[in-house]
Write a protein that holds these residues in place. Structure first.
Motif, PDB file in Angstrom:
ATOM      1  N   SER A 154      44.309  10.610  20.500  1.00  0.00           N
ATOM      2  CA  SER A 154      44.293   9.150  20.410  1.00  0.00           C
ATOM      3  C   SER A 154      44.104   8.741  18.959  1.00  0.00           C
ATOM      4  CB  SER A 154      43.146   8.582  21.252  1.00  0.00           C
ATOM      5  OG  SER A 154      42.917   7.212  20.955  1.00  0.00           O
ATOM      6  N   VAL A 155      44.540   7.533  18.643  1.00  0.00           N
ATOM      7  CA  VAL A 155      44.250   6.974  17.326  1.00  0.00           C
ATOM      8  C   VAL A 155      42.747   6.904  17.099  1.00  0.00           C
ATOM      9  CG1 VAL A 155      44.194   4.570  18.086  1.00  0.00           C
ATOM     10  CG2 VAL A 155      44.927   5.105  15.750  1.00  0.00           C
ATOM     11  N   ARG A 156      41.974   6.880  18.191  1.00  0.00           N
ATOM     12  CA  ARG A 156      40.517   6.815  18.073  1.00  0.00           C
ATOM     13  C   ARG A 156      39.919   8.130  17.591  1.00  0.00           C
ATOM     14  NH1 ARG A 156      39.666   1.794  17.063  1.00  0.00           N
ATOM     15  NH2 ARG A 156      40.089   0.356  18.791  1.00  0.00           N
ATOM     16  N   SER A 157      40.749   9.134  17.407  1.00  0.00           N
ATOM     17  CA  SER A 157      40.265  10.386  16.827  1.00  0.00           C
ATOM     18  C   SER A 157      39.987  10.235  15.339  1.00  0.00           C
ATOM     19  CB  SER A 157      41.284  11.507  17.043  1.00  0.00           C
ATOM     20  OG  SER A 157      42.495  11.235  16.357  1.00  0.00           O
ATOM     21  N   VAL A 158      40.555   9.194  14.735  1.00  0.00           N
ATOM     22  CA  VAL A 158      40.378   9.013  13.292  1.00  0.00           C
ATOM     23  C   VAL A 158      39.892   7.624  12.894  1.00  0.00           C
ATOM     24  CG1 VAL A 158      42.044  10.794  12.655  1.00  0.00           C
ATOM     25  CG2 VAL A 158      42.830   8.452  13.006  1.00  0.00           C
ATOM     26  N   THR A 159      39.989   6.661  13.794  1.00  0.00           N
ATOM     27  CA  THR A 159      39.493   5.325  13.494  1.00  0.00           C
ATOM     28  C   THR A 159      38.750   4.802  14.712  1.00  0.00           C
ATOM     29  OG1 THR A 159      40.111   3.102  12.767  1.00  0.00           O
ATOM     30  CG2 THR A 159      41.655   4.226  14.204  1.00  0.00           C
ATOM     31  N   ILE A 160      37.676   4.092  14.493  1.00  0.00           N
ATOM     32  CA  ILE A 160      36.726   3.852  15.575  1.00  0.00           C
ATOM     33  C   ILE A 160      36.228   2.410  15.552  1.00  0.00           C
ATOM     34  CG2 ILE A 160      34.505   4.380  14.442  1.00  0.00           C
ATOM     35  CD1 ILE A 160      35.801   5.986  17.690  1.00  0.00           C
ATOM     36  N   GLU A 161      35.568   2.008  16.620  1.00  0.00           N
ATOM     37  CA  GLU A 161      34.861   0.737  16.683  1.00  0.00           C
ATOM     38  C   GLU A 161      33.644   0.933  17.579  1.00  0.00           C
ATOM     39  OE1 GLU A 161      36.821  -1.916  20.174  1.00  0.00           O
ATOM     40  OE2 GLU A 161      38.164  -1.516  18.489  1.00  0.00           O
ATOM     41  N   PRO A 162      32.660   0.036  17.543  1.00  0.00           N
ATOM     42  CA  PRO A 162      31.459   0.221  18.362  1.00  0.00           C
ATOM     43  C   PRO A 162      31.798   0.431  19.832  1.00  0.00           C
ATOM     44  CG  PRO A 162      31.134  -1.559  16.796  1.00  0.00           C
ATOM     45  CD  PRO A 162      32.578  -1.175  16.699  1.00  0.00           C
ATOM     46  N   GLY A 163      31.142   1.402  20.441  1.00  0.00           N
ATOM     47  CA  GLY A 163      31.344   1.687  21.852  1.00  0.00           C
ATOM     48  C   GLY A 163      32.352   2.774  22.128  1.00  0.00           C
ATOM     49  N   LEU A 164      32.983   3.302  21.080  1.00  0.00           N
ATOM     50  CA  LEU A 164      34.021   4.315  21.277  1.00  0.00           C
ATOM     51  C   LEU A 164      33.690   5.649  20.610  1.00  0.00           C
ATOM     52  CD1 LEU A 164      37.259   2.174  20.769  1.00  0.00           C
ATOM     53  CD2 LEU A 164      36.233   2.910  22.916  1.00  0.00           C
ATOM     54  N   GLY A 189      55.071  33.197  20.344  1.00  0.00           N
ATOM     55  CA  GLY A 189      56.168  32.261  20.528  1.00  0.00           C
ATOM     56  C   GLY A 189      55.790  30.981  21.231  1.00  0.00           C
ATOM     57  N   VAL A 190      54.480  30.689  21.305  1.00  0.00           N
ATOM     58  CA  VAL A 190      54.002  29.492  22.002  1.00  0.00           C
ATOM     59  C   VAL A 190      53.613  28.430  20.983  1.00  0.00           C
ATOM     60  CG1 VAL A 190      52.315  28.569  23.629  1.00  0.00           C
ATOM     61  CG2 VAL A 190      53.163  30.916  23.897  1.00  0.00           C
ATOM     62  N   ARG A 191      54.078  27.216  21.198  1.00  0.00           N
ATOM     63  CA  ARG A 191      53.736  26.092  20.325  1.00  0.00           C
ATOM     64  C   ARG A 191      52.716  25.197  21.014  1.00  0.00           C
ATOM     65  NH1 ARG A 191      57.141  22.500  19.474  1.00  0.00           N
ATOM     66  NH2 ARG A 191      58.713  22.907  21.073  1.00  0.00           N
ATOM     67  N   VAL A 192      51.788  24.645  20.238  1.00  0.00           N
ATOM     68  CA  VAL A 192      50.730  23.782  20.771  1.00  0.00           C
ATOM     69  C   VAL A 192      50.621  22.553  19.878  1.00  0.00           C
ATOM     70  CG1 VAL A 192      48.346  23.665  21.579  1.00  0.00           C
ATOM     71  CG2 VAL A 192      49.501  25.890  21.432  1.00  0.00           C
ATOM     72  N   ASN A 193      50.803  21.378  20.464  1.00  0.00           N
ATOM     73  CA  ASN A 193      50.747  20.125  19.707  1.00  0.00           C
ATOM     74  C   ASN A 193      50.084  19.032  20.541  1.00  0.00           C
ATOM     75  OD1 ASN A 193      52.465  20.690  17.163  1.00  0.00           O
ATOM     76  ND2 ASN A 193      53.812  21.384  18.818  1.00  0.00           N
ATOM     77  N   ALA A 194      49.874  17.895  19.911  1.00  0.00           N
ATOM     78  CA  ALA A 194      49.300  16.746  20.614  1.00  0.00           C
ATOM     79  C   ALA A 194      49.989  15.471  20.155  1.00  0.00           C
ATOM     80  CB  ALA A 194      47.803  16.644  20.352  1.00  0.00           C
ATOM     81  N   ILE A 195      49.954  14.475  21.009  1.00  0.00           N
ATOM     82  CA  ILE A 195      50.347  13.122  20.628  1.00  0.00           C
ATOM     83  C   ILE A 195      49.078  12.298  20.487  1.00  0.00           C
ATOM     84  CG2 ILE A 195      52.641  13.144  21.669  1.00  0.00           C
ATOM     85  CD1 ILE A 195      51.290  11.579  24.063  1.00  0.00           C
ATOM     86  N   ALA A 196      49.149  11.255  19.660  1.00  0.00           N
ATOM     87  CA  ALA A 196      48.000  10.362  19.485  1.00  0.00           C
ATOM     88  C   ALA A 196      48.490   8.919  19.512  1.00  0.00           C
ATOM     89  CB  ALA A 196      47.275  10.671  18.176  1.00  0.00           C
ATOM     90  N   PRO A 197      48.506   8.312  20.699  1.00  0.00           N
ATOM     91  CA  PRO A 197      48.917   6.908  20.798  1.00  0.00           C
ATOM     92  C   PRO A 197      47.793   5.975  20.344  1.00  0.00           C
ATOM     93  CG  PRO A 197      48.603   7.893  22.975  1.00  0.00           C
ATOM     94  CD  PRO A 197      48.189   8.913  21.974  1.00  0.00           C
ATOM     95  N   SER A 198      48.159   4.713  20.152  1.00  0.00           N
ATOM     96  CA  SER A 198      47.142   3.701  19.874  1.00  0.00           C
ATOM     97  C   SER A 198      47.008   2.797  21.095  1.00  0.00           C
ATOM     98  CB  SER A 198      47.487   2.906  18.616  1.00  0.00           C
ATOM     99  OG  SER A 198      48.777   2.322  18.701  1.00  0.00           O
ATOM    100  N   ILE A 199      47.831   1.801  21.205  1.00  0.00           N
ATOM    101  CA  ILE A 199      47.746   0.864  22.328  1.00  0.00           C
ATOM    102  C   ILE A 199      49.094   0.833  23.053  1.00  0.00           C
ATOM    103  CG2 ILE A 199      45.860  -0.616  21.574  1.00  0.00           C
ATOM    104  CD1 ILE A 199      47.932  -2.333  20.151  1.00  0.00           C
ATOM    105  N   ALA A 200      49.069   1.243  24.297  1.00  0.00           N
ATOM    106  CA  ALA A 200      50.287   1.288  25.100  1.00  0.00           C
ATOM    107  C   ALA A 200      50.103   0.445  26.353  1.00  0.00           C
ATOM    108  CB  ALA A 200      50.618   2.725  25.488  1.00  0.00           C
ATOM    109  N   GLU A 201      51.136  -0.259  26.730  1.00  0.00           N
ATOM    110  CA  GLU A 201      51.077  -1.089  27.933  1.00  0.00           C
ATOM    111  C   GLU A 201      51.269  -0.206  29.158  1.00  0.00           C
ATOM    112  OE1 GLU A 201      53.166  -4.690  28.135  1.00  0.00           O
ATOM    113  OE2 GLU A 201      52.772  -5.277  26.068  1.00  0.00           O
ATOM    114  N   THR A 202      50.199  -0.038  29.908  1.00  0.00           N
ATOM    115  CA  THR A 202      50.213   0.733  31.142  1.00  0.00           C
ATOM    116  C   THR A 202      49.446  -0.046  32.193  1.00  0.00           C
ATOM    117  OG1 THR A 202      48.151   1.916  30.682  1.00  0.00           O
ATOM    118  CG2 THR A 202      50.179   2.870  29.776  1.00  0.00           C
TER     119      THR A 202
END
Length: 273
Positions: A154-164, A189-202
């Motif tokens: 998540s974007v919260r892995s690097v930027t934060i606000e109170p309560g998170l 031969g195995v690859r390992v990655n991650a995505i880090a979204p911010s705000i998504a409409e779900t």
């Protein structure tokens, strides 16, 4: 089989062709997991959709049934659940080329207000859940000498606000887990990655639309002044799963609308014109 990207003369379209590939998506009943399953299927993969809600995961599988997709209900609250999911995948498929895990939990409280129960719930799903998924599907992929594992930070892995703080720290941990596991299984031969979204409409963020002040505040943190759609994040999953990303491993791909590129909402833009 993941292949080396050989030269500029490669057929670029084929790099995104998942015909004959198999994928498992945990969290496929809704949100980013659902759209990730749909994206992989649309590109030709057979997809095993997994989630704790039988009705939701079946709905996703039915929506992409033309790709012979399957569904399974699992809580994945323990290592044994992920092992059972991997075993189920190998019953249905000859191999597992792609494995994606998207579930996460945020209990928005300050650290001083956190209880032991709150802490256990967030850590068990966000960190332990990712490790269990890596263990189960990493073993499969190491044995077959190829595969792409994708987790959700998540974007919260690097930027934060109170309560998170607790949530953010678990998402930061996922980034390090990805780096560490990539270093351990890359020779196989195995690859390992991650995505880090911010705000998504779900469906989960739907209530924010009832609070225009909050909805617009978060939109203003992006350089586009809008939320993403879940399918915009899912395309990043498809990229990391594809042969186009054959040399990408140990990375976290931010799909955040430029959130971390700016220091808060770009409110001064009008004064620059």
């Amino acid at each position: 089989m993941l292949k080396k990207f050989d030269s500029p003369t490669s057929d670029y379209r084929k790099l995104f062709d998942f015909t004959g590939r198999t994928a498992v998506v945990l969290g496929a009943a809704s949100g980013i997991g659902k759209f990730s399953a749909e994206a992989l299927a649309a590109l030709g993969a057979r997809v095993l959709c997994a989630d704790r809600t039988q009705e939701g995961v079946e709905a996703t599988a039915v929506a992409i049934r033309k790709q012979s997709s399957l569904s399974v209900a699992t809580s994945c609250d323990a290592a044994a659940d992920d092992e059972a999911l991997a075993a189920k995948a190998l019953v249905e498929f000859p191999r597992v080329d792609i494995a994606v895990t998207t579930p996460g939990l945020n209990i928005r409280k300050t650290i001083l207000d956190y209880t032991d129960e709150d802490l256990d719930r967030v850590i068990n799903l966000n960190i332990k859940g990712t490790v269990w998924f890596f263990l189960a599907f990493g073993r499969v992929m190491v044995e077959q000498h190829s595969g792409s594992l994708i987790a959700c930070s998540s974007v919260r892995s690097v930027t934060i606000e109170p309560g998170l703080a607790i949530y953010g720290s678990t998402k930061a941990a996922i980034g390090l887990l990805v780096k560490g596991f990539a270093s351990e299984v890359g020779r196989s031969g195995v690859r390992v990655n991650a995505i880090a979204p911010s705000i998504a409409e779900t469906a989960l963020t739907g209530p924010f639309k009832q609070r225009p002040d909050i909805y617009n505040l978060y939109a203003g943190h992006t350089v586009f002044n809008r939320w993403s759609s879940a399918d915009e994040v899912a395309t990043a999953v498809a990229y990391l799963a594809s042969d186009a990303a054959s040399y990408a491993s140990g990375s976290t791909l931010f799909v955040d609308g430029g959130w971390i590129a700016v220091d808060g909402p770009p409110t001064g833009l009008t004064q620059l014109r």
